[in-house]
Motif scaffolding. Sequence first.
Motif, PDB file in Angstrom:
ATOM      1  N   GLY A  27       0.811  -1.177   0.098  1.00  0.00           N
ATOM      2  CA  GLY A  27      -0.262   0.128  -0.242  1.00  0.00           C
ATOM      3  C   GLY A  27       0.775   1.298  -0.163  1.00  0.00           C
ATOM      4  N   ASN A  30       0.193   1.925   4.158  1.00  0.00           N
ATOM      5  CA  ASN A  30       0.581   0.779   5.027  1.00  0.00           C
ATOM      6  C   ASN A  30       0.733  -0.674   3.986  1.00  0.00           C
ATOM      7  OD1 ASN A  30       0.309   1.792   7.649  1.00  0.00           O
ATOM      8  ND2 ASN A  30      -1.774   2.117   7.292  1.00  0.00           N
ATOM      9  N   LEU A  52      -0.442  -4.170  10.341  1.00  0.00           N
ATOM     10  CA  LEU A  52      -0.192  -3.063   9.399  1.00  0.00           C
ATOM     11  C   LEU A  52       0.929  -2.233   9.318  1.00  0.00           C
ATOM     12  CD1 LEU A  52      -3.486  -2.800   9.209  1.00  0.00           C
ATOM     13  CD2 LEU A  52      -3.081  -0.418   9.242  1.00  0.00           C
ATOM     14  N   GLY A 207      -7.804   5.175   1.356  1.00  0.00           N
ATOM     15  CA  GLY A 207      -6.849   4.667   2.230  1.00  0.00           C
ATOM     16  C   GLY A 207      -6.233   5.786   3.054  1.00  0.00           C
ATOM     17  N   GLY A 208      -5.017   6.065   2.895  1.00  0.00           N
ATOM     18  CA  GLY A 208      -4.026   7.286   3.609  1.00  0.00           C
ATOM     19  C   GLY A 208      -4.170   8.426   2.918  1.00  0.00           C
ATOM     20  N   GLY A 209      -3.826   8.152   1.530  1.00  0.00           N
ATOM     21  CA  GLY A 209      -3.640   9.196   0.703  1.00  0.00           C
ATOM     22  C   GLY A 209      -4.471   9.338  -0.598  1.00  0.00           C
ATOM     23  N   GLY A 236      -6.943   9.585   4.311  1.00  0.00           N
ATOM     24  CA  GLY A 236      -7.028   9.714   5.803  1.00  0.00           C
ATOM     25  C   GLY A 236      -6.220  11.092   6.330  1.00  0.00           C
ATOM     26  N   LYS A 269      -4.651  12.215  14.178  1.00  0.00           N
ATOM     27  CA  LYS A 269      -4.729  10.952  13.670  1.00  0.00           C
ATOM     28  C   LYS A 269      -5.175  10.009  14.524  1.00  0.00           C
ATOM     29  CE  LYS A 269      -1.980   7.405  11.379  1.00  0.00           C
ATOM     30  NZ  LYS A 269      -2.069   7.453   9.793  1.00  0.00           N
ATOM     31  N   GLU A 273      -8.884   8.343  14.429  1.00  0.00           N
ATOM     32  CA  GLU A 273      -9.102   6.724  14.405  1.00  0.00           C
ATOM     33  C   GLU A 273     -10.177   6.115  15.787  1.00  0.00           C
ATOM     34  OE1 GLU A 273      -5.163   4.896  14.134  1.00  0.00           O
ATOM     35  OE2 GLU A 273      -4.968   5.816  12.095  1.00  0.00           O
ATOM     36  N   ALA A 276     -13.832   6.337  15.580  1.00  0.00           N
ATOM     37  CA  ALA A 276     -14.475   5.421  14.603  1.00  0.00           C
ATOM     38  C   ALA A 276     -15.342   4.621  15.976  1.00  0.00           C
ATOM     39  CB  ALA A 276     -13.817   4.766  13.979  1.00  0.00           C
ATOM     40  N   GLY A 338      -9.836  -0.112   3.054  1.00  0.00           N
ATOM     41  CA  GLY A 338      -9.002   0.757   3.281  1.00  0.00           C
ATOM     42  C   GLY A 338      -9.262   1.354   4.604  1.00  0.00           C
ATOM     43  N   SER A 340      -9.627   4.242   6.155  1.00  0.00           N
ATOM     44  CA  SER A 340     -10.326   5.091   6.276  1.00  0.00           C
ATOM     45  C   SER A 340     -11.896   5.083   6.287  1.00  0.00           C
ATOM     46  CB  SER A 340     -10.054   6.375   5.144  1.00  0.00           C
ATOM     47  OG  SER A 340      -8.512   6.888   5.467  1.00  0.00           O
ATOM     48  N   MET A 343     -14.228   5.271   9.333  1.00  0.00           N
ATOM     49  CA  MET A 343     -15.034   6.321   9.259  1.00  0.00           C
ATOM     50  C   MET A 343     -16.307   6.152   9.431  1.00  0.00           C
ATOM     51  SD  MET A 343     -12.924   9.747   8.561  1.00  0.00           S
ATOM     52  CE  MET A 343     -11.938   9.059   7.237  1.00  0.00           C
TER      53      MET A 343
HETATM   54  P1  ADP Z   1      -3.211   2.696   2.036  1.00  0.00           P
HETATM   55  O1  ADP Z   1      -4.049   1.662   1.177  1.00  0.00           O
HETATM   56  O2  ADP Z   1      -3.163   3.837   1.434  1.00  0.00           O
HETATM   57  O3  ADP Z   1      -2.072   2.178   2.352  1.00  0.00           O
HETATM   58  P2  ADP Z   1      -4.788   1.964   4.391  1.00  0.00           P
HETATM   59  O4  ADP Z   1      -5.989   1.299   3.710  1.00  0.00           O
HETATM   60  O5  ADP Z   1      -3.830   1.112   5.249  1.00  0.00           O
HETATM   61  O6  ADP Z   1      -4.043   2.690   3.408  1.00  0.00           O
HETATM   62  O7  ADP Z   1      -5.431   3.123   5.044  1.00  0.00           O
HETATM   63  C1  ADP Z   1      -4.907   4.234   6.004  1.00  0.00           C
HETATM   64  C2  ADP Z   1      -5.554   5.256   6.440  1.00  0.00           C
HETATM   65  O8  ADP Z   1      -6.717   4.516   7.285  1.00  0.00           O
HETATM   66  C3  ADP Z   1      -4.706   6.211   7.653  1.00  0.00           C
HETATM   67  O9  ADP Z   1      -5.084   7.526   7.133  1.00  0.00           O
HETATM   68  C4  ADP Z   1      -5.613   5.760   8.891  1.00  0.00           C
HETATM   69  O10 ADP Z   1      -5.543   7.025   9.697  1.00  0.00           O
HETATM   70  C5  ADP Z   1      -6.905   5.578   8.527  1.00  0.00           C
HETATM   71  N1  ADP Z   1      -7.377   4.644   9.498  1.00  0.00           N
HETATM   72  C6  ADP Z   1      -7.143   3.443  10.133  1.00  0.00           C
HETATM   73  N2  ADP Z   1      -8.021   3.056  11.104  1.00  0.00           N
HETATM   74  C7  ADP Z   1      -8.885   4.135  11.199  1.00  0.00           C
HETATM   75  C8  ADP Z   1     -10.085   4.502  11.866  1.00  0.00           C
HETATM   76  N3  ADP Z   1     -10.387   3.499  12.917  1.00  0.00           N
HETATM   77  N4  ADP Z   1     -10.741   5.390  11.710  1.00  0.00           N
HETATM   78  C9  ADP Z   1     -10.611   6.411  10.825  1.00  0.00           C
HETATM   79  N5  ADP Z   1      -9.371   6.142  10.028  1.00  0.00           N
HETATM   80  C10 ADP Z   1      -8.656   5.136   9.994  1.00  0.00           C
END
Ligand code: ADP
Length: 624
Positions: A27, A30, A52, A207-209, A236, A269, A273, A276, A338, A340, A343
């Motif tokens: 990812g 992560n 993760l 996801g994160g970005g 996120g 952050k 999280e 949620a 993902g 995010s 939420m």
């Molecule tokens: P990527 O696919 O971009 O590698 P992920 O699917 O692992 O990313 O998502 C990472 C994002 O998910 C981060 O911005 C993290 O803050 C967010 N995230 C993880 N758990 C939660 C939660 N419980 N509530 C809100 N956002 C979350």
Amino acid sequence: MALLQIAEPDMAGAPHQRNIAIGIDLGTTNSLVATVKSGEATVLADIHGAKLIPSIVNYGSENLSVGTPAYKLRISDPANTLVSIKRFMGRSFADLNPEVTYPYKFVAKTGNIQINTRSGVKDPVQVSADILQYLRTVAVEAMGEEPTGVVITVPAYFDDAQRQATKHAGELAGLNVLRLLNEPTAAAIAYGLDSKNEGTFLIYDLGGGTLDVSILRLAKGVFEVLSVSGDTSLGGDDFDHRLFCHILEKSHLSQLTDEDTAQLITKAKLVKEQLASLEKVSFSAVLSNKRIVNLTITRSEYELIALNLVKKAILPIKKALRDAKLDKESIDEIIMVGGSTRMLAIRQAVHEFFGRAPLTSINPDEVVAIGAAIQANVLIGNKDDDWLLLDVTPLSLGVETMGGLVEKIIPRNSTIPVARAQDFTTYKDGQTAMSVHIVQGERELVKDCRSLAKFTLRGIPAMVAGQARIRITYQIDADGLLSVSAKEMLSGVSSFIEVKPSYGLNDEQIGQMLHDSISYADSDMQQRMYQEALVDARAILESVEKALIADAELLNESEFTQINHACMKLKIAIEQKVSDFGAASSKVKQLVETLNQVTSDFASRRMDNAIKSAFTGKQINEIE
Ligand code: ADP
Ligand code: MG
């Protein structure tokens, strides 16, 4: 008495040995590694207990660190701590968004992306390989053995160059990459949707970005990507930033040091999280000037400030549906992927949009890795199922033919792996080389498609035009990588190329090319007909002119003039500039027809002559 075979532990090739297959979700934020144990797919944790694993590498002077330890160094050592490297995969410097500033020391501001770090120059493939290498050790530690094969996931919109780069990174990490798998497809597999006969699924991955929305159609065991949409700068991180700004306002803070900013963003952050699952979250932070920040944030307060971002996060769903020409009712299942999508505001907004609940039972940040592990387990042969999951090609692949036309060899939406061959021939007498130009796109003319590569087949034995038989084979492997070969079938000379464009197409460009092919279909067809008429006309002219030189004595003067005249008229028509391709091709065809008529007697006289000379001096029994 028959002896029973008993396997020693760790004996290679022992009976009933199970191969270890792993799935990797590489990812942007992560990465995860998963495997199937006793029929259950599980995500493996590293020595820090993390499942993760932050996709971050810190290059120290002696050793490198990956994941959680590297995450901690991103503030104190930003130039050597590479984050979100996936955005750079298979990209050149020119592809980067000029508005984003990076804390890295780029080697040059042109060409391939290379970053100077404390332990030397690194490119995105190397950095990804270091992350993959770390995931490999996580697997080895958890399973006690090297994995036999791995499936790595990539976004559905990844083009050839990005897929090549990912596969290369896997190989550099010493992994046996069985296949690259689209992330949305992996999510659908994790939910077992592949066991249905057919269906249309929307995969919503925040996801994160980045935000990726994909619509897949499953028919006869094949997943087809109907459309991809998203927002490459919404994830996120933006929600963290929004909450961080809110915290600043609420506690009347300004002019923070870099460390304070980093600390508060990390707090934001965490709060995000926790919200949620909790209605309100309190936190405290001590800033560098000793000031203490104590705050409580409620979920409804957070949802209010995040409202605009949530709205923005719904828009790409509409676009994906529009592009796939579907309404929301035709979506059978909606899958949330993902971190995010944990939420609640996001879940609710998607729920409201479709009027029904999306699938959320599998941990959204694990679902892609789980699907990849299930697929790897099948590919390695641990499951006696005969199904194999297939992806399809997003755009047609073709070859340039005379007149700048495209002959499609592998049509769009062909399931991969696929190999298709087609025979071509030479255009000129004595032609000993042939240029093979590989193009991608739906349009009829080469100039409207994307050029992927060119190569030349040399050493064709000199023959009369049209006699050589050149077989061009296009092959796309299971990862979507193309190789092309050309072989002259009589002599066996061959040539081969693996297509690695320096950088590929993004999803928008693919969408645009498809869109153009539909809106220009009519005019393209007419241009194609015109170009085909020209190719025919030129070939006839050439052969008539040759015949006139060789056998002029077979014609009387008026016949000669008549043929010459017809040739001239056709030549003039060929050279003319054209705007109405339909009218022009009828004219050329009509002149070709006239030329055919005025030369038909001449042709039969030549034929008689040729037969006579062939039989001269031969015994009757030699003639079949
Ligand atoms: P990527 O696919 O971009 O590698 P992920 O699917 O692992 O990313 O998502 C990472 C994002 O998910 C981060 O911005 C993290 O803050 C967010 N995230 C993880 N758990 C939660 C939660 N419980 N509530 C809100 N956002 C979350
Ligand atoms: Mg992801």
